[in-house]
Design a protein around this motif. Structure first.
Motif, PDB file in Angstrom:
ATOM      1  N   ASP A 104       5.871  14.015 -11.447  1.00 43.90           N
ATOM      2  CA  ASP A 104       6.370  13.977 -12.824  1.00 43.90           C
ATOM      3  C   ASP A 104       5.440  14.739 -13.764  1.00 43.90           C
ATOM      4  O   ASP A 104       5.897  15.491 -14.629  1.00 43.90           O
ATOM      5  CB  ASP A 104       6.518  12.530 -13.316  1.00 43.90           C
ATOM      6  N   ARG A 105       4.113  14.556 -13.590  1.00 40.42           N
ATOM      7  CA  ARG A 105       3.155  15.272 -14.446  1.00 40.42           C
ATOM      8  C   ARG A 105       3.252  16.774 -14.226  1.00 40.42           C
ATOM      9  O   ARG A 105       3.168  17.546 -15.190  1.00 40.42           O
ATOM     10  CB  ARG A 105       1.734  14.774 -14.185  1.00 40.42           C
ATOM     11  N   LEU A 135       4.330   5.633  -5.455  1.00 45.55           N
ATOM     12  CA  LEU A 135       4.361   5.662  -6.922  1.00 45.55           C
ATOM     13  C   LEU A 135       3.343   6.653  -7.478  1.00 45.55           C
ATOM     14  O   LEU A 135       3.628   7.377  -8.442  1.00 45.55           O
ATOM     15  CB  LEU A 135       4.106   4.264  -7.494  1.00 45.55           C
ATOM     16  N   ASP A 136       2.150   6.709  -6.883  1.00 46.15           N
ATOM     17  CA  ASP A 136       1.144   7.692  -7.302  1.00 46.15           C
ATOM     18  C   ASP A 136       1.672   9.109  -7.121  1.00 46.15           C
ATOM     19  O   ASP A 136       1.500   9.969  -8.001  1.00 46.15           O
ATOM     20  CB  ASP A 136      -0.148   7.532  -6.501  1.00 46.15           C
ATOM     21  N   LEU A 137       2.299   9.357  -5.997  1.00 47.36           N
ATOM     22  CA  LEU A 137       2.846  10.691  -5.736  1.00 47.36           C
ATOM     23  C   LEU A 137       3.974  11.020  -6.705  1.00 47.36           C
ATOM     24  O   LEU A 137       4.045  12.137  -7.234  1.00 47.36           O
ATOM     25  CB  LEU A 137       3.339  10.780  -4.284  1.00 47.36           C
ATOM     26  N   ALA A 168       4.336   9.887  -9.707  1.00 43.89           N
ATOM     27  CA  ALA A 168       3.722  10.141 -11.012  1.00 43.89           C
ATOM     28  C   ALA A 168       3.093  11.534 -11.060  1.00 43.89           C
ATOM     29  O   ALA A 168       3.214  12.243 -12.070  1.00 43.89           O
ATOM     30  CB  ALA A 168       2.675   9.071 -11.315  1.00 43.89           C
ATOM     31  N   ALA A 169       2.444  11.946  -9.991  1.00 47.06           N
ATOM     32  CA  ALA A 169       1.849  13.288  -9.951  1.00 47.06           C
ATOM     33  C   ALA A 169       2.931  14.359 -10.050  1.00 47.06           C
ATOM     34  O   ALA A 169       2.776  15.342 -10.798  1.00 47.06           O
ATOM     35  CB  ALA A 169       1.036  13.460  -8.671  1.00 47.06           C
ATOM     36  N   ASP A 176       0.839  -1.203   0.000  1.00 44.67           N
ATOM     37  CA  ASP A 176       0.000   0.000   0.000  1.00 44.67           C
ATOM     38  C   ASP A 176       0.876   1.257   0.000  1.00 44.67           C
ATOM     39  O   ASP A 176       0.630   2.192  -0.768  1.00 44.67           O
ATOM     40  CB  ASP A 176      -0.924  -0.007   1.212  1.00 44.67           C
ATOM     41  N   ARG A 226       3.997   1.504  -1.017  1.00 44.19           N
ATOM     42  CA  ARG A 226       4.678   1.555  -2.312  1.00 44.19           C
ATOM     43  C   ARG A 226       3.760   2.150  -3.377  1.00 44.19           C
ATOM     44  O   ARG A 226       4.161   3.007  -4.170  1.00 44.19           O
ATOM     45  CB  ARG A 226       5.112   0.141  -2.699  1.00 44.19           C
ATOM     46  N   SER A 227       2.512   1.707  -3.403  1.00 39.97           N
ATOM     47  CA  SER A 227       1.546   2.199  -4.377  1.00 39.97           C
ATOM     48  C   SER A 227       1.317   3.701  -4.224  1.00 39.97           C
ATOM     49  O   SER A 227       1.278   4.441  -5.213  1.00 39.97           O
ATOM     50  CB  SER A 227       0.226   1.444  -4.215  1.00 39.97           C
ATOM     51  N   ARG A 228       1.165   4.143  -2.993  1.00 34.97           N
ATOM     52  CA  ARG A 228       0.917   5.566  -2.758  1.00 34.97           C
ATOM     53  C   ARG A 228       2.123   6.418  -3.138  1.00 34.97           C
ATOM     54  O   ARG A 228       1.983   7.519  -3.681  1.00 34.97           O
ATOM     55  CB  ARG A 228       0.533   5.801  -1.302  1.00 34.97           C
TER      56      ARG A 228
END
Length: 84
Positions: A29-30, A22-24, A26-27, A16, A18-20
């Motif tokens: 990076d965007r 990675l989401d952060l 990615a955000a 969980d 790790r997933s969060r």
């Protein structure tokens, strides 16, 4: 109440977390790839400040991160009026 052993916590929450993260990532990076510059936006500054807290080893990280994103208490705020 006895806290769960650290290894069990890691086993239970690693994916969980790790997933969060990675989401952060990615955000962020965007935001970096987006047109224009958001570096001066205070929200980006708060995210970076929160990441620094997470990278540290001081206790109470959740409370400290919450404070980064919270307004300071203002005693002049109006009190809510209860509904009848």
């Amino acid at each position: 109440m006895t806290p769960m052993p650290a290894k069990k916590v890691l086993d239970a929450y690693f994916l969980d977390a790790r997933s969060r993260l990675l989401d952060l990532a990615a955000a962020m990076d965007r935001i970096d790839r987006g047109a224009g510059d958001a570096a001066g936006d205070p929200r980006v500054g708060r995210i970076r400040e929160a990441l620094a807290v997470l990278a540290g080893t001081e206790p109470d990280r959740a409370a400290r991160v919450q404070q980064i994103f919270s307004l300071a208490y203002d005693p002049t705020w109006p009190r809510p009026i209860p509904k009848n």
